[in-house]
Structure formats: structure tokens, C-alpha cells
Write a protein that holds these residues in place. Sequence first.
Motif, short mmCIF file in Angstrom:
data_model
loop_
_atom_site.label_atom_id
_atom_site.label_comp_id
_atom_site.label_asym_id
_atom_site.label_seq_id
_atom_site.Cartn_x
_atom_site.Cartn_y
_atom_site.Cartn_z
N PHE A 76 -0.55 4.66 -3.10
CA PHE A 76 -1.06 3.47 -2.43
C PHE A 76 -0.67 2.24 -3.21
O PHE A 76 -0.48 2.29 -4.43
N THR A 77 -0.57 1.13 -2.52
CA THR A 77 -0.23 -0.12 -3.19
C THR A 77 -1.46 -0.92 -3.58
O THR A 77 -1.35 -2.07 -3.98
N ASP A 78 -2.64 -0.30 -3.50
CA ASP A 78 -3.86 -0.98 -3.95
C ASP A 78 -3.83 -1.07 -5.48
O ASP A 78 -2.88 -0.61 -6.11
N ALA A 104 3.21 4.11 0.14
CA ALA A 104 4.65 4.38 0.08
C ALA A 104 4.84 5.89 -0.01
O ALA A 104 4.17 6.56 -0.78
N ILE A 105 5.74 6.42 0.81
CA ILE A 105 6.06 7.84 0.81
C ILE A 105 7.58 7.95 0.81
O ILE A 105 8.23 7.52 1.76
N CYS A 140 6.95 2.57 3.98
CA CYS A 140 5.53 2.31 3.74
C CYS A 140 4.73 2.49 5.02
O CYS A 140 5.14 2.03 6.09
N LEU A 141 3.58 3.13 4.89
CA LEU A 141 2.63 3.28 5.98
C LEU A 141 1.56 2.22 5.77
O LEU A 141 0.83 2.26 4.78
N ASP A 142 1.47 1.26 6.66
CA ASP A 142 0.58 0.11 6.53
C ASP A 142 -0.67 0.34 7.38
O ASP A 142 -0.62 0.30 8.60
#
Length: 152
Positions: A76-78, A104-105, A140-142
Motif C-alpha cells: 500500500f502507498t499509505d 501497487a502490485i 496501482c489499484l486505487d
Amino acid sequence: MSLMMAVLVGGWMSGQLLHQGNFVAAQSAFETVALPQLPVGVDQAVFNRPVARFDPNRPSELVIINRTGLPLEYGFTDPRRAVFEFPPEETLRLSNYRIPNCMAINTPMLAPVQYLVSVDPMNVITVEVRLVNDVSGDHCLDLQATGAIFVN
């Protein structure tokens, strides 16, 4: 000069000329038309159209299925920003993640992948990751606070 004659002859034949006194001008044959409001996921190529929706007010689960034949890295980008790996042909189940968030995967060697996203009535977000023959692929999955899911 020959280009101007071609425009005038083509415009005269198509009826797309405007006559104003001694001047003749070509009129555009194109009209601006508003895009129709299509259901979610119908046309993913259009900018800002979510690929799926989930209910952000209910608990959700994120299921990632690795169909690449390669290990995947995800994170995760958190603020945690930790990167994890899981093997090919495995399924990963995650819950208790922050919304909004991006995940991000990717493959460690950055082979292009595509995410196939679906959401079931139990609010389970399933992402099937496959290799694709594309230059960029998905990155990226948003997951947005509105419940919209975008793929970048």
C-alpha cells in the motif's frame, strides 16, 4: 495553392463551405458531442471511469490472485509503505486496510501485468493479476473513499 484548391473543391463537393461576401471558408464537419454515461467498467479506456465499486461504509476484503507464473510484490502507498512478496499461483487475502489507499502490485522484474477487478455482494474486492503483452501494464489499484476503484 494546390492545397487551397483541394480544400475548396472538397468543401464545395461536401457542401461544407461558408460564403461571406467575397470570401469562402471551410466549415468544420465535426461536432462536439457529450460522452454518454456508461455503467461502471463498460469502457475502461475513458479517463476517470472506475473499473468497479465497493461499499466503503462496510468492511471489505481485498483478494489478490497471482496468475502471472512469477512472484508478485505488493504494498500500500499509505504511511507504512512496506513491500511484501507472494509466490505464483497463490491467493492473498487482506483486510483492515485504510481507505482511501493505493496498492501497487507488480512483478519484481517489472513484467507488464493487468488487473481484472470485480466486487461481489459481500464487499470482497477480487483482483486477478495476469501478464500482458503491453508496454506499460497496470501499476496501482486505487481504492477511493467514494467506493470507486480505479486502475492506474
